[in-house]
Design an enzyme around this catalytic site. Structure first.
Site, PDB file in Angstrom:
ATOM      1  N   TYR A 122       0.840  -1.203   0.000  1.00 61.24           N
ATOM      2  CA  TYR A 122       0.000   0.000   0.000  1.00 61.24           C
ATOM      3  C   TYR A 122       0.870   1.247   0.000  1.00 61.24           C
ATOM      4  CZ  TYR A 122       0.841   0.574   5.059  1.00 61.24           C
ATOM      5  OH  TYR A 122       1.413   0.750   6.295  1.00 61.24           O
ATOM      6  N   CYS A 123       0.288   2.318  -0.570  1.00 60.63           N
ATOM      7  CA  CYS A 123       0.925   3.632  -0.526  1.00 60.63           C
ATOM      8  C   CYS A 123      -0.022   4.596   0.172  1.00 60.63           C
ATOM      9  CB  CYS A 123       1.366   4.090  -1.910  1.00 60.63           C
ATOM     10  SG  CYS A 123       0.121   3.967  -3.208  1.00 60.63           S
ATOM     11  N   GLY A 124      -0.103   5.844  -0.267  1.00 63.70           N
ATOM     12  CA  GLY A 124      -0.798   6.843   0.515  1.00 63.70           C
ATOM     13  C   GLY A 124      -2.309   6.836   0.428  1.00 63.70           C
ATOM     14  N   CYS A 166      -3.209   6.707  -5.413  1.00 56.03           N
ATOM     15  CA  CYS A 166      -1.751   6.638  -5.469  1.00 56.03           C
ATOM     16  C   CYS A 166      -1.315   5.544  -6.445  1.00 56.03           C
ATOM     17  CB  CYS A 166      -1.196   6.354  -4.074  1.00 56.03           C
ATOM     18  SG  CYS A 166       0.577   6.132  -4.026  1.00 56.03           S
TER      19      CYS A 166
END
Length: 215
Positions: free
Chosen positions: A173-175, A179
């Site tokens: 996962y990112c932000g 994203c």
């Protein structure tokens, strides 16, 4: 002059709509929802020129969506409350259900990778067959992350592929919900034979779903 008795009331409601009627301001709100930042940090994280960032912040402050506090020579900004975060999540979900063009734009940018929902991941956090990686920066990871997630900033991922190799499924996962970094990480992992999927909605999707955080 008011054209109908209730116009002053609706004019106040419209202030929120005006504040949201900008792709730049919507982007800034999603970035601030991840953690508190100075205007310089916010501009860098959002990829927006500093002068424009400062001007847009003033409009968000005027609508009471963002607040700031002074720390030495800097002002640190954050969302004005958890209710703003919940509103943004609901707003994005509503727009996704109404706008086919939005869904097409998301698929164009993020691809059609099957994602892991926040509920599914929460049920699997204790499963040794699942490894969660946070591909944001180390500072963002330190400010709050999915419990048990390993910090692997995207720039470091190519050099750590051997460490991550194994039978476990990797959830990256990112932000935020739009994203592009975690889909890139998943494609890289899959290209090296690793079972991997992105987390639906990223870190913000997890937090807005009321899931626990580690700091």
């Amino acid at each position: 002059m008011a054209t109908f008795p209730e116009e002053p009331i609706y004019a106040q409601l419209a202030r929120i709509g005006k504040a949201l009627a900008s792709p730049v301001r919507l982007r800034l709100l999603d970035v601030l929802d991840q953690r508190e930042r100075t205007v310089e940090e916010l501009a860098q994280a959002a990829g927006i020129p500093l002068k424009n960032t400062s001007a847009q912040l003033q409009q968000l402050r005027a609508a009471h969506l963002v607040i700031g506090r002074r720390e030495g020579a800097h002002v640190r900004y954050r969302l004005a409350g958890e209710e703003v975060s919940r509103f943004l999540g609901g707003f994005q979900s509503f727009a996704d259900g109404r706008l086919a063009d939005l869904r097409d734009a998301v698929r164009h940018r993020l691809g059609s990778l099957e994602a892991v929902s926040a509920d599914e991941l929460a049920a699997r956090l204790e499963d040794p067959g699942t490894v969660v990686i946070d591909v944001r920066s180390a500072d963002e990871y330190a400010a709050g992350h999915v419990p048990g997630a390993v910090s692997v900033p995207m720039a470091e991922l190519p050099g750590r592929l051997r460490d991550l190799a194994g039978e476990a499924e990797i959830v990256a996962y990112c932000g935020g919900p739009y994203c592009v970094v975690s889909p890139e990480a998943v494609r890289l992992l899959r290209a090296h034979g690793q079972d991997a999927r992105p987390l639906d909605g990223g870190f913000l999707g997890w937090r807005r779903a009321g899931k626990p955080l580690e700091h």
